[in-house]
Design an enzyme around this catalytic site. Structure first.
Site, PDB file in Angstrom:
ATOM      1  N   THR A 201       1.186  37.003  52.098  1.00 53.86           N
ATOM      2  CA  THR A 201       2.493  37.531  51.710  1.00 53.86           C
ATOM      3  C   THR A 201       2.724  38.965  52.181  1.00 53.86           C
ATOM      4  O   THR A 201       1.817  39.784  52.108  1.00 53.86           O
ATOM      5  CB  THR A 201       2.521  37.573  50.164  1.00 53.86           C
ATOM      6  N   ARG A 229       5.588  23.323  45.243  1.00 52.09           N
ATOM      7  CA  ARG A 229       4.782  24.399  44.651  1.00 52.09           C
ATOM      8  C   ARG A 229       5.465  25.753  44.892  1.00 52.09           C
ATOM      9  O   ARG A 229       5.927  26.048  45.984  1.00 52.09           O
ATOM     10  CB  ARG A 229       3.389  24.406  45.275  1.00 52.09           C
ATOM     11  N   VAL A 230       5.512  26.557  43.851  1.00 49.49           N
ATOM     12  CA  VAL A 230       6.055  27.906  43.968  1.00 49.49           C
ATOM     13  C   VAL A 230       4.953  28.881  43.581  1.00 49.49           C
ATOM     14  O   VAL A 230       4.260  28.681  42.578  1.00 49.49           O
ATOM     15  CB  VAL A 230       7.288  28.075  43.033  1.00 49.49           C
ATOM     16  N   GLY A 231       4.774  29.918  44.366  1.00 48.44           N
ATOM     17  CA  GLY A 231       3.747  30.908  44.066  1.00 48.44           C
ATOM     18  C   GLY A 231       4.312  32.086  43.290  1.00 48.44           C
ATOM     19  O   GLY A 231       5.367  32.000  42.654  1.00 48.44           O
ATOM     20  N   ASP A 232       3.603  33.187  43.365  1.00 46.05           N
ATOM     21  CA  ASP A 232       4.014  34.383  42.616  1.00 46.05           C
ATOM     22  C   ASP A 232       5.142  35.144  43.313  1.00 46.05           C
ATOM     23  O   ASP A 232       5.907  35.865  42.659  1.00 46.05           O
ATOM     24  CB  ASP A 232       2.816  35.336  42.452  1.00 46.05           C
ATOM     25  N   GLY A 253      -2.104  37.316  47.784  1.00 44.73           N
ATOM     26  CA  GLY A 253      -3.267  36.532  47.397  1.00 44.73           C
ATOM     27  C   GLY A 253      -2.871  35.283  46.635  1.00 44.73           C
ATOM     28  O   GLY A 253      -1.723  34.836  46.733  1.00 44.73           O
ATOM     29  N   GLY A 255      -1.378  33.063  44.349  1.00 43.60           N
ATOM     30  CA  GLY A 255      -0.248  33.289  43.458  1.00 43.60           C
ATOM     31  C   GLY A 255      -0.441  32.809  42.037  1.00 43.60           C
ATOM     32  O   GLY A 255       0.058  33.428  41.089  1.00 43.60           O
TER      33      GLY A 255
HETATM   34  N1  GLY Z   1       0.887  35.052  47.141  1.00 46.09           N
HETATM   35  C1  GLY Z   1       1.513  34.016  47.802  1.00 46.09           C
HETATM   36  C2  GLY Z   1       1.387  32.690  47.172  1.00 46.09           C
HETATM   37  O1  GLY Z   1       0.441  32.425  46.444  1.00 46.09           O
HETATM   38  O2  GLY Z   1       2.233  31.863  47.405  1.00 46.09           O
END
Ligand code: GLY
Length: 341
Positions: A201, A229-232, A253, A255
């Site tokens: 990211t 899927r959605v990350g942070d 990193g 998420g």
């Molecule tokens: N930090 C990005 C993700 O985990 O999607």
């Protein structure tokens, strides 16, 4: 009635300041933001080019919000960067899905998640912030909104990323390449430390000459993730948080670990308690490591923070996390300290 009398007594005779749990601002480091100290920082060494783009606005006295949007456009449009925007690794179904968010100095924020076929998700996130009553749009709805706003459809799956996905399909093992940032060339030539293959990211934070802060965070997320899927990165408080009275933070990193800890918000609140940007990032990392020290040995998360005075710092679970800094005086890439050596 007796309770009411007790409270009336408690609040009388200037007692408020002596009751610790009511003195919410004790130790708070809220300060007026510094003026005339423009600075932009961003995750990883590829942040250097993104910072240079942001600096065109920031160095000319422009707004932090415009600077971060323009800055992260660089990796979003770079097909050789396989973890952000165009050319990002797809999910397990072969779809490139993007997450992004943006936040300004007044807690205004906008976000898109699981957005497909749009080159600059950060700009769609900004439109969500500025043109809708909402903070977050996801999937089909986000795409519909982007198209209605005049964004064009772009195929984001490059031949190189499609090839990598087809290679992955042979095993279909979902094992995020953790801590790839500190792999040695001889261990894995494809995952050179600091090389384009292993970048994650981009999170960018800026303070402009007028003392306004802003942040942007954008990614194609974890390679081979489940569809949806959605990350942070698009989650305000996880991948990004900006509070002009204190500072801003962002993350890179795995998420899932950042979401669990509301990582970026946590970093800002730790700064509010008087910790430096680096100490705050370290304490947020500690929260993740202490939750599961064994698991932490196998995953990477890095936090990056900027105070509203223009000071900055970072900390990661493992070595290898770098960040880029640009100001009038400085243009540099710094290796963050880490929990494990
Ligand atoms: N930090 C990005 C993700 O985990 O999607």
């Amino acid at each position: 009635m007796q309770n009411r009398r007790f409270f009336l007594k408690l609040f009388s005779a200037g007692s408020l300041g002596t009751i610790p749990f009511l003195n919410a601002s004790a130790g708070s480091r809220e300060r007026k933001p510094a003026k005339g100290k423009a600075v932009v920082i961003s995750t990883w060494d590829f942040g250097k080019e993104a910072n240079a783009a942001a600096w065109k606005t920031l160095g000319a006295g422009g707004a932090a919000l415009d600077a971060v949007e323009q800055g992260v456009h660089v990796p979003e449009a770079d097909p050789t960067n396989q973890t952000v925007g165009l050319g990002g690794f797809p999910d397990r179904d072969g779809k490139v899905t993007l997450d992004a968010c943006i936040m300004d100095h007044q807690l205004n924020c906008g976000s898109v998640a699981c957005l497909e076929n749009i080159l600059h998700p950060i700009s769609v996130a900004r439109r969500v912030m500025e043109k809708t009553p909402h903070v977050m749009l996801v999937g089909e709805g986000a795409l519909q909104f982007a198209l209605a706003q005049g964004f064009e459809k772009t195929n984001l799956l490059t031949p190189a990323s499609e090839k990598a996905w087809k290679e992955w399909l042979k095993t279909s093992q979902y094992e995020p390449v953790i801590n790839i940032e500190n792999r040695k060339k001889e261990e894995d030539p494809k995952h050179l430390p600091g090389g384009p293959y292993n970048h994650d990211t981009i999170g960018m934070l800026a303070l402009d000459a007028d003392g306004r802060m802003a942040g942007a965070c954008t990614t194609s997320g974890a390679a081979w993730k489940m569809h949806g899927r959605v990350g942070d990165s698009p989650i305000i408080g996880a991948g990004l948080y900006v509070d002009n009275e204190i500072g801003a933070a962002t993350s890179s990193g795995l998420g899932e670990e950042v979401i669990r800890t509301c990582g970026s918000h946590l970093v800002v609140e730790l700064m509010r308690q008087g910790n430096s940007p680096e100490e705050s990032c370290k304490k947020a990392v500690e929260r993740i490591v202490k939750r599961d020290p064994v698991k932490a040995k196998k995953l990477q998360v890095g936090f990056l923070a900027l105070s509203n005075q223009g000071t900055y710092g970072a900390f990661a679970i493992h070595p290898g996390f770098t960040f880029s800094v640009k100001s009038q005086q400085t243009e540099t890439i710094i290796a963050a300290k880490s929990w494990f050596k």
